[in-house]
Design a protein around this motif. Sequence first.
Motif, PDB file in Angstrom:
ATOM      1  N   SER A 188      -5.035 -20.546 -27.829  1.00 63.34           N
ATOM      2  CA  SER A 188      -5.889 -20.325 -26.664  1.00 63.34           C
ATOM      3  C   SER A 188      -5.193 -19.465 -25.617  1.00 63.34           C
ATOM      4  CB  SER A 188      -6.283 -21.664 -26.038  1.00 63.34           C
ATOM      5  OG  SER A 188      -7.068 -22.403 -26.945  1.00 63.34           O
ATOM      6  N   PHE A 189      -5.972 -18.575 -25.030  1.00 59.53           N
ATOM      7  CA  PHE A 189      -5.444 -17.717 -23.968  1.00 59.53           C
ATOM      8  C   PHE A 189      -5.337 -18.498 -22.670  1.00 59.53           C
ATOM      9  CE2 PHE A 189      -6.220 -15.211 -20.185  1.00 59.53           C
ATOM     10  CZ  PHE A 189      -5.305 -14.182 -20.312  1.00 59.53           C
ATOM     11  N   ARG A 190      -4.254 -18.254 -21.931  1.00 62.60           N
ATOM     12  CA  ARG A 190      -4.159 -18.750 -20.563  1.00 62.60           C
ATOM     13  C   ARG A 190      -3.112 -17.943 -19.813  1.00 62.60           C
ATOM     14  NH1 ARG A 190      -0.038 -22.145 -18.881  1.00 62.60           N
ATOM     15  NH2 ARG A 190       1.416 -22.875 -20.494  1.00 62.60           N
ATOM     16  N   LEU A 191      -3.323 -17.794 -18.520  1.00 58.73           N
ATOM     17  CA  LEU A 191      -2.327 -17.157 -17.660  1.00 58.73           C
ATOM     18  C   LEU A 191      -1.184 -18.133 -17.384  1.00 58.73           C
ATOM     19  CD1 LEU A 191      -4.424 -15.197 -15.004  1.00 58.73           C
ATOM     20  CD2 LEU A 191      -3.390 -14.336 -17.112  1.00 58.73           C
ATOM     21  N   LYS A 192       0.022 -17.602 -17.329  1.00 58.34           N
ATOM     22  CA  LYS A 192       1.194 -18.429 -17.029  1.00 58.34           C
ATOM     23  C   LYS A 192       1.729 -18.165 -15.626  1.00 58.34           C
ATOM     24  CE  LYS A 192       4.280 -18.929 -20.225  1.00 58.34           C
ATOM     25  NZ  LYS A 192       5.319 -18.580 -21.238  1.00 58.34           N
ATOM     26  N   SER A 193       1.077 -17.247 -14.895  1.00 59.14           N
ATOM     27  CA  SER A 193       1.481 -16.963 -13.516  1.00 59.14           C
ATOM     28  C   SER A 193       0.268 -16.486 -12.748  1.00 59.14           C
ATOM     29  CB  SER A 193       2.582 -15.890 -13.478  1.00 59.14           C
ATOM     30  OG  SER A 193       2.053 -14.613 -13.802  1.00 59.14           O
ATOM     31  N   ASP A 194       0.390 -16.438 -11.443  1.00 62.25           N
ATOM     32  CA  ASP A 194      -0.644 -15.827 -10.614  1.00 62.25           C
ATOM     33  C   ASP A 194      -0.581 -14.311 -10.755  1.00 62.25           C
ATOM     34  OD1 ASP A 194      -1.451 -18.308  -9.647  1.00 62.25           O
ATOM     35  OD2 ASP A 194      -0.050 -18.218  -7.946  1.00 62.25           O
ATOM     36  N   GLN A 473     -10.528  -2.796   0.263  1.00 57.98           N
ATOM     37  CA  GLN A 473     -11.460  -3.805  -0.214  1.00 57.98           C
ATOM     38  C   GLN A 473     -12.172  -3.344  -1.471  1.00 57.98           C
ATOM     39  OE1 GLN A 473     -11.859  -6.987   0.890  1.00 57.98           O
ATOM     40  NE2 GLN A 473     -13.174  -7.207  -0.931  1.00 57.98           N
ATOM     41  N   GLU A 474     -12.450  -2.048  -1.568  1.00 57.71           N
ATOM     42  CA  GLU A 474     -13.121  -1.530  -2.767  1.00 57.71           C
ATOM     43  C   GLU A 474     -12.274  -1.769  -4.014  1.00 57.71           C
ATOM     44  OE1 GLU A 474     -14.221   2.816  -4.562  1.00 57.71           O
ATOM     45  OE2 GLU A 474     -14.976   2.396  -2.542  1.00 57.71           O
ATOM     46  N   THR A 475     -10.959  -1.618  -3.908  1.00 61.98           N
ATOM     47  CA  THR A 475     -10.111  -1.884  -5.076  1.00 61.98           C
ATOM     48  C   THR A 475     -10.230  -3.344  -5.500  1.00 61.98           C
ATOM     49  OG1 THR A 475      -8.100  -2.411  -3.812  1.00 61.98           O
ATOM     50  CG2 THR A 475      -8.486  -0.100  -4.347  1.00 61.98           C
ATOM     51  N   LEU A 476     -10.335  -4.251  -4.522  1.00 60.26           N
ATOM     52  CA  LEU A 476     -10.477  -5.670  -4.855  1.00 60.26           C
ATOM     53  C   LEU A 476     -11.846  -5.967  -5.449  1.00 60.26           C
ATOM     54  CD1 LEU A 476      -8.770  -7.304  -1.731  1.00 60.26           C
ATOM     55  CD2 LEU A 476      -7.732  -6.595  -3.899  1.00 60.26           C
ATOM     56  N   ASP A 477     -12.889  -5.305  -4.934  1.00 60.58           N
ATOM     57  CA  ASP A 477     -14.235  -5.497  -5.482  1.00 60.58           C
ATOM     58  C   ASP A 477     -14.269  -5.123  -6.963  1.00 60.58           C
ATOM     59  OD1 ASP A 477     -15.179  -6.293  -2.995  1.00 60.58           O
ATOM     60  OD2 ASP A 477     -15.946  -4.304  -2.466  1.00 60.58           O
ATOM     61  N   LYS A 478     -13.531  -4.085  -7.327  1.00 60.64           N
ATOM     62  CA  LYS A 478     -13.594  -3.583  -8.700  1.00 60.64           C
ATOM     63  C   LYS A 478     -12.949  -4.531  -9.708  1.00 60.64           C
ATOM     64  CE  LYS A 478     -14.039   1.287  -7.478  1.00 60.64           C
ATOM     65  NZ  LYS A 478     -13.365   2.600  -7.310  1.00 60.64           N
ATOM     66  N   VAL A 479     -12.055  -5.382  -9.255  1.00 63.22           N
ATOM     67  CA  VAL A 479     -11.446  -6.355 -10.169  1.00 63.22           C
ATOM     68  C   VAL A 479     -11.944  -7.774  -9.905  1.00 63.22           C
ATOM     69  CG1 VAL A 479      -9.378  -5.017 -10.686  1.00 63.22           C
ATOM     70  CG2 VAL A 479      -9.413  -6.505  -8.664  1.00 63.22           C
ATOM     71  N   SER A 480     -13.026  -7.892  -9.151  1.00 61.15           N
ATOM     72  CA  SER A 480     -13.530  -9.219  -8.792  1.00 61.15           C
ATOM     73  C   SER A 480     -14.143  -9.956  -9.969  1.00 61.15           C
ATOM     74  CB  SER A 480     -14.560  -9.108  -7.656  1.00 61.15           C
ATOM     75  OG  SER A 480     -15.715  -8.387  -8.080  1.00 61.15           O
ATOM     76  N   PRO A 484     -10.219 -13.020 -11.482  1.00 65.11           N
ATOM     77  CA  PRO A 484     -10.620 -14.440 -11.412  1.00 65.11           C
ATOM     78  C   PRO A 484     -11.113 -14.986 -12.745  1.00 65.11           C
ATOM     79  CG  PRO A 484     -11.527 -13.189  -9.565  1.00 65.11           C
ATOM     80  CD  PRO A 484     -10.997 -12.194 -10.534  1.00 65.11           C
ATOM     81  N   ILE A 485     -11.792 -14.157 -13.542  1.00 60.26           N
ATOM     82  CA  ILE A 485     -12.303 -14.614 -14.844  1.00 60.26           C
ATOM     83  C   ILE A 485     -11.141 -15.048 -15.737  1.00 60.26           C
ATOM     84  CG2 ILE A 485     -13.448 -13.883 -16.977  1.00 60.26           C
ATOM     85  CD1 ILE A 485     -15.343 -14.364 -14.601  1.00 60.26           C
ATOM     86  N   LEU A 486     -10.088 -14.237 -15.794  1.00 62.33           N
ATOM     87  CA  LEU A 486      -8.968 -14.561 -16.664  1.00 62.33           C
ATOM     88  C   LEU A 486      -8.155 -15.728 -16.115  1.00 62.33           C
ATOM     89  CD1 LEU A 486      -7.810 -11.030 -17.806  1.00 62.33           C
ATOM     90  CD2 LEU A 486      -9.249 -12.675 -19.006  1.00 62.33           C
ATOM     91  N   SER A 487      -8.206 -15.935 -14.810  1.00 59.39           N
ATOM     92  CA  SER A 487      -7.525 -17.084 -14.234  1.00 59.39           C
ATOM     93  C   SER A 487      -8.192 -18.399 -14.621  1.00 59.39           C
ATOM     94  CB  SER A 487      -7.489 -16.964 -12.703  1.00 59.39           C
ATOM     95  OG  SER A 487      -6.746 -15.830 -12.302  1.00 59.39           O
TER      96      SER A 487
END
Length: 489
Positions: A188-194, A473-480, A484-487
């Motif tokens: 299973s996939f999971r993140l190990k850091s922020d 903010q636009e850069t953050l919108d593009k990875v929104s 968070p999905i992968l987290s």
Amino acid sequence: MKIAQPHSVCVQSLEYSADLSLTYFSHLQHLPWAMLLRSAAQGHPNNRFDILVANPIATLVTHAATTQITISSDAGNPIYSSQDPFELLAHYQDLLLPSLAPIDDIPFIGGALGYFSYDLGRQVETMPTTASADIPTADMAVGLYEWALVVDHQLQRAYLVGQNLPQYQQWLENQKCLYQQQVDINESFRLKSDWSSNMTKSEYGQKFSLIKEYLAAGDCYQINLAQRFNAAYQGSEWQAYQALETSNHAPFSAFIRTDEIAVLSISPERFLSLENQPCVASVGPLSVDPLTTDCKPSTKRVIETKPIKGTRPRSLDPIEDAQLAQQLQRAQKDQAENLMIVDLLRNDIGRVAKPGSVTVPALFEVESFPAVHHLVSTIRAQLDDNQTPSSLLRACFPGGSITGAPKIRAMQIIEELEPHRRNIYCGSIGYISRCGNMDSNITIRTLIAYQQHLYAWAGGGIVADSEMEAEYQETLDKVSRILPILSKV
């Protein structure tokens, strides 16, 4: 060296299902050189074809100025060349997979498929080397494939297509059996850091100010600035890709695995397509279409690119969401940015197009995606008779929508200001079919999985009247709909 001889292509129909390519690919996703191009945007005009390939007859891998060519029939003994990688790709595709006639409604009948990183542009233009190359992976990784699985979501049909199909059908069955015996592949996939960025908001602001100085001095009209996010992970990159696809429904998605990395792309943006189309004779001077004049008796080779420039976030409130889309369509600043890139791409395509054939049939159309609205334009032209798909790709590489204008000076400033090289980000993933068709994306909303770390980028074009807070903010919108999905997986 064994040289392939022309053969007719075999086509075998399969029972269609919307997830057919995902089902097949799940048995292959762990194999180096297994690749999937996926149209995952239901209801989007580009939601049509999935293309799955694996087990190539040759691979071309470029690191800096050297390309390694490995041909399976030569017992895997590699050839090394310092020749232009775009020219090498055209040469070996012609040598090993000679051209074949197109088949209606099947865009890929075998051919080249893989990725071209942003840094492959160093083979086209002379660039400084100030940014850190801390992900030392290939600038180009392309396989040559005799066969493919093609799924047509519009006609709801699916095919195995290519040469030596019985051999590959047996290979697919063997891989399915082997996969089912290896339970640990599906860890299973999971993140190990922020997630962390390679620049703070303050550092972004400092770079933004320097860009404003370059713009005021007349160096450029527009410069793209991106930040890079990374996080440690463990488990299945394929599982991570599926979570991203489910959330984003992007029309130019892809999953690629090579010997070095896995690439997870949920790109909304087409780079270049090239399609053989039948010529239609004009019936009078008022009906002359520049794409149909001076072409060969039966076909024309039509280029299309759809640059994105201009972004607004989505809202859960339907009224506010519609207002944001309308605001984007009317925004003079975004229209000006978009037009700059349209002009840049018209010039790039004009290098290899038939004179007078470059047209702009659509300007400033809004296309909506789960996280953002985008402003999109369309450019079309006809490829000149003495040009190839590879020469078209080279003439436009990397795409102007993610550099700025003028392109070379913008790339020099990007190299100066961004701490790390972009690698595959803002490059391209795509195919060149044996029938002459080509399609490719711009690798935005694209991640690299390398040595148990995921890397994701987000950027935007900055012009004279840009505001730092809005651009950041636009850069953050593009990875929104990515970070968070992968987290949460």
